[in-house]
Design an enzyme around this catalytic site. Sequence first.
Site, PDB file in Angstrom:
ATOM      1  N   MET A 164     -12.066  -5.827   4.096  1.00 27.91           N
ATOM      2  CA  MET A 164     -11.361  -4.944   5.017  1.00 27.91           C
ATOM      3  C   MET A 164     -11.283  -5.618   6.392  1.00 27.91           C
ATOM      4  O   MET A 164     -12.303  -5.946   6.990  1.00 27.91           O
ATOM      5  CB  MET A 164     -12.080  -3.600   5.141  1.00 27.91           C
ATOM      6  CG  MET A 164     -12.090  -2.765   3.875  1.00 27.91           C
ATOM      7  SD  MET A 164     -10.434  -2.345   3.270  1.00 27.91           S
ATOM      8  CE  MET A 164      -9.797  -1.382   4.666  1.00 27.91           C
ATOM      9  N   SER A 193       0.852  -1.191   0.000  1.00 24.98           N
ATOM     10  CA  SER A 193       0.000   0.000   0.000  1.00 24.98           C
ATOM     11  C   SER A 193       0.885   1.237   0.000  1.00 24.98           C
ATOM     12  O   SER A 193       1.589   1.516   0.969  1.00 24.98           O
ATOM     13  CB  SER A 193      -0.914   0.002   1.228  1.00 24.98           C
ATOM     14  OG  SER A 193      -1.668   1.191   1.275  1.00 24.98           O
ATOM     15  N   HIS A 222      -1.041  -1.071  -4.349  1.00 26.52           N
ATOM     16  CA  HIS A 222      -2.379  -0.733  -3.869  1.00 26.52           C
ATOM     17  C   HIS A 222      -2.445   0.758  -3.545  1.00 26.52           C
ATOM     18  O   HIS A 222      -1.608   1.273  -2.807  1.00 26.52           O
ATOM     19  CB  HIS A 222      -2.689  -1.555  -2.605  1.00 26.52           C
ATOM     20  CG  HIS A 222      -4.070  -1.374  -2.071  1.00 26.52           C
ATOM     21  ND1 HIS A 222      -5.157  -2.032  -2.587  1.00 26.52           N
ATOM     22  CD2 HIS A 222      -4.539  -0.598  -1.057  1.00 26.52           C
ATOM     23  CE1 HIS A 222      -6.242  -1.693  -1.914  1.00 26.52           C
ATOM     24  NE2 HIS A 222      -5.894  -0.814  -0.987  1.00 26.52           N
ATOM     25  N   HIS A 263      -8.246   1.555  -4.674  1.00 28.31           N
ATOM     26  CA  HIS A 263      -9.324   1.334  -3.703  1.00 28.31           C
ATOM     27  C   HIS A 263      -9.979   2.687  -3.409  1.00 28.31           C
ATOM     28  O   HIS A 263      -9.371   3.558  -2.793  1.00 28.31           O
ATOM     29  CB  HIS A 263      -8.740   0.705  -2.425  1.00 28.31           C
ATOM     30  CG  HIS A 263      -9.699   0.630  -1.292  1.00 28.31           C
ATOM     31  ND1 HIS A 263      -9.290   0.413   0.012  1.00 28.31           N
ATOM     32  CD2 HIS A 263     -11.059   0.737  -1.239  1.00 28.31           C
ATOM     33  CE1 HIS A 263     -10.343   0.401   0.807  1.00 28.31           C
ATOM     34  NE2 HIS A 263     -11.421   0.607   0.079  1.00 28.31           N
ATOM     35  N   ASP A 296      -4.848   3.774  -2.062  1.00 26.52           N
ATOM     36  CA  ASP A 296      -6.048   4.150  -1.316  1.00 26.52           C
ATOM     37  C   ASP A 296      -6.419   5.589  -1.632  1.00 26.52           C
ATOM     38  O   ASP A 296      -5.646   6.512  -1.362  1.00 26.52           O
ATOM     39  CB  ASP A 296      -5.807   4.012   0.189  1.00 26.52           C
ATOM     40  CG  ASP A 296      -5.700   2.562   0.624  1.00 26.52           C
ATOM     41  OD1 ASP A 296      -6.587   1.775   0.256  1.00 26.52           O
ATOM     42  OD2 ASP A 296      -4.734   2.225   1.328  1.00 26.52           O
ATOM     43  N   MET A 305     -12.227   4.959  -1.494  1.00 29.00           N
ATOM     44  CA  MET A 305     -12.958   5.218  -0.244  1.00 29.00           C
ATOM     45  C   MET A 305     -13.588   6.602  -0.373  1.00 29.00           C
ATOM     46  O   MET A 305     -13.221   7.552   0.316  1.00 29.00           O
ATOM     47  CB  MET A 305     -12.003   5.151   0.944  1.00 29.00           C
ATOM     48  CG  MET A 305     -11.531   3.760   1.264  1.00 29.00           C
ATOM     49  SD  MET A 305     -10.407   3.698   2.677  1.00 29.00           S
ATOM     50  CE  MET A 305      -8.858   3.463   1.825  1.00 29.00           C
ATOM     51  N   MET A 339      -8.922   8.506  -0.679  1.00 27.41           N
ATOM     52  CA  MET A 339      -9.851   8.930   0.377  1.00 27.41           C
ATOM     53  C   MET A 339     -10.273  10.375   0.147  1.00 27.41           C
ATOM     54  O   MET A 339      -9.441  11.211  -0.207  1.00 27.41           O
ATOM     55  CB  MET A 339      -9.187   8.804   1.746  1.00 27.41           C
ATOM     56  CG  MET A 339      -8.526   7.477   2.023  1.00 27.41           C
ATOM     57  SD  MET A 339      -7.731   7.474   3.652  1.00 27.41           S
ATOM     58  CE  MET A 339      -6.705   6.011   3.522  1.00 27.41           C
ATOM     59  N   ASP A 392      -7.222  -6.511   3.155  1.00 30.67           N
ATOM     60  CA  ASP A 392      -6.485  -5.292   3.481  1.00 30.67           C
ATOM     61  C   ASP A 392      -6.748  -4.907   4.928  1.00 30.67           C
ATOM     62  O   ASP A 392      -7.902  -4.755   5.335  1.00 30.67           O
ATOM     63  CB  ASP A 392      -6.931  -4.153   2.553  1.00 30.67           C
ATOM     64  CG  ASP A 392      -6.180  -2.855   2.787  1.00 30.67           C
ATOM     65  OD1 ASP A 392      -5.217  -2.849   3.578  1.00 30.67           O
ATOM     66  OD2 ASP A 392      -6.561  -1.841   2.172  1.00 30.67           O
TER      67      ASP A 392
END
Length: 214
Positions: A136, A7, A32, A65, A34, A67, A36, A174
Amino acid sequence: MVKILPSLLASDFAKLGEDIRKMEEAGADIFHLDIMDGQFVPNISYGLPVVEAISRTASIPLDVHLMTHEPEQFIDEFSRMDISMVSFHIEATNHPHRLMQRIQESGMKAGIVLNPHTPVSLIEHLLPEIDFILIMTVNPGFGGQKFIGSGVLKIEQLDALRQENDYGYEIEVDGGINDETAGICRAAGADLLVSGSHLFKSEDWKAAVSRMKG
């Protein structure tokens, strides 16, 4: 053998390009990312310009990913960046099946994310067509959290459904993934393991990746 997904949120952003190169040399399979928005989760990570820079630098596939609220708004941009995988939270959209199809039609693998409180039953209607499910094992939005063991039951449940129905999806995990929890997830049927702080804080990245692959 499972695939390991470092990540990048846990990397040193002052030397991101160097960390990407070193992690690739260590044997990482996929990066990966993230994303957000500070609304769906109470944190903000990085935006599209950083993702684009990573896509130009990395030589292995990228897994995004989301979010975020309204994840639909980002799909065209990611498609142009040659992203390989995009996952979204089932709670973040009113039309998960339509979004899944849009991601796939854009040439990317589509994934559904299950928070610790989200049951597998909520996505069973999507399992015949989905490419992967992201379990998750921490609450989304912050790194360095402790592994939530109930997520293992979801891995086992999804693996059983996959075998019983000959589904083709992969199971990604994850949150709190280290040497010990990686072994637990592998045994439960996981295919893809995301690790952030554990990997990037390891003294020997190649050895850490190898241990997690088992």
